[in-house]
Design a protein around this motif. Sequence first.
Motif, PDB file in Angstrom:
ATOM      1  N   TRP A 105       7.458  -6.656   4.999  1.00  0.00           N
ATOM      2  CA  TRP A 105       8.404  -5.828   4.248  1.00  0.00           C
ATOM      3  C   TRP A 105       9.728  -5.751   5.004  1.00  0.00           C
ATOM      4  O   TRP A 105       9.779  -5.307   6.137  1.00  0.00           O
ATOM      5  N   ALA A 149       8.675   2.636  -1.041  1.00  0.00           N
ATOM      6  CA  ALA A 149       8.312   1.626  -2.043  1.00  0.00           C
ATOM      7  C   ALA A 149       6.987   1.983  -2.707  1.00  0.00           C
ATOM      8  O   ALA A 149       6.833   1.839  -3.929  1.00  0.00           O
ATOM      9  N   LEU A 173       8.795  -6.713  -4.043  1.00  0.00           N
ATOM     10  CA  LEU A 173       8.259  -5.702  -4.946  1.00  0.00           C
ATOM     11  C   LEU A 173       7.407  -6.354  -6.033  1.00  0.00           C
ATOM     12  O   LEU A 173       6.354  -5.822  -6.420  1.00  0.00           O
TER      13      LEU A 173
END
Length: 400
Positions: A181, A57, A31
């Motif tokens: 990810w 996200a 992140l």
Amino acid sequence: MPSSATSLDTAAELLALLHNTTTEPRVDTQLEALALAVSADLPVLLWGEPGIGKTAALTHLAETLDLPLTTVIASVHEPSDFAGLPVVGDDPATQGVPMAPPDWAVRLVRAGRGLLFLDELSTAPPAVQAALLRVVLERRIGTLHLPPGVRIVAAANPRSSAADGWELSPPLANRFVHLQWVHDHDVVVRGLGGTWPKATLPRLDPHRLSDAVAFARRAVCGLLTTRPNLVHQLPKTETRRGGPWPSPRSWDMALRLVAFATAADTSRDVLSMLVRGTVGDGPGLELLSSMDHMDLPDPEELLADPAAAVLPERGDLRQAVLDGVVAAVRKQPSEARWDAAWSLLVRALETGAPDLVVVPAATLAALRQDGWQVPSSIDQLAGAVSLAQRADRIPAGARR
């Protein structure tokens, strides 16, 4: 008996409670990497299996940064949706035929800021990918130019798990920072409990901006000067061409990321993820290694004043410094420099692992010339070096 309207109202209240979540400061490397790339105004491509949380996200990032989110499913659009639709005016021979942009692009321009999310990129056919090139690189959609306040993020599934997936074309892939990810078990569990990590833009130190740019340019240019073959390497396989690989364009992106990471004092893990996602694993790791060595002390300064020497704490960097000191003595041998090198090895022994001095000590001993007096400091090294050498000869299964 409650009416259907009342039941729906109750259901809506329950849904609102389920959507009512909070955030907390929490270390989340991927992140942080995403936020830094967005801050640097570089297009980001999130790779991950379906359901891994890529869209969630992006939604959370947009909400946290107070940016309106515009989601475009690339695979269900035509090339003209990105290149623009021709609109014939009153006098096309004189005025030409303008390319009209879609409504979502007009809304982004009117807002002046936002997050453009290009989803399902790997299921977009080659013709659509070709139309996206101008969107990602030139930020143009038809006749519109996206304002500086708009950031571009895309998401894709690996071809093996994408519905009718395509490999990304090399020109499109080379325009993105690729981030893998993956889900973090603790983050998912705590998030389902109502608390997700807080996404924040990196805090850039205004006093370090010039130094950060100079450091980034020195790091990238220094590596490419010594490794010219890394400037451009188009992968040979189709799959690898759809990921990060080195080119003048991607090195420029890497340079920008290094500058932003330096100004924000970003962790090495975050920078590693970003650099490798821009120029590939091999070139990225070489850049990180060269950056580590840029901050190493000058061997000549260490030899001039061994008593004041400050050696790196990390073992690999300390080993590199000691090797550099020995190489400096080999290049310009003298008894005084030889003695100073032994003093540095003693200092390294007193402040670090003894095995790091084994090879430099053996090499330094071989540099002794006739007439040079053996310094007393060698006695302090003899026991540690001998012990370390014996430990290396012990079979791994016999150690405790």
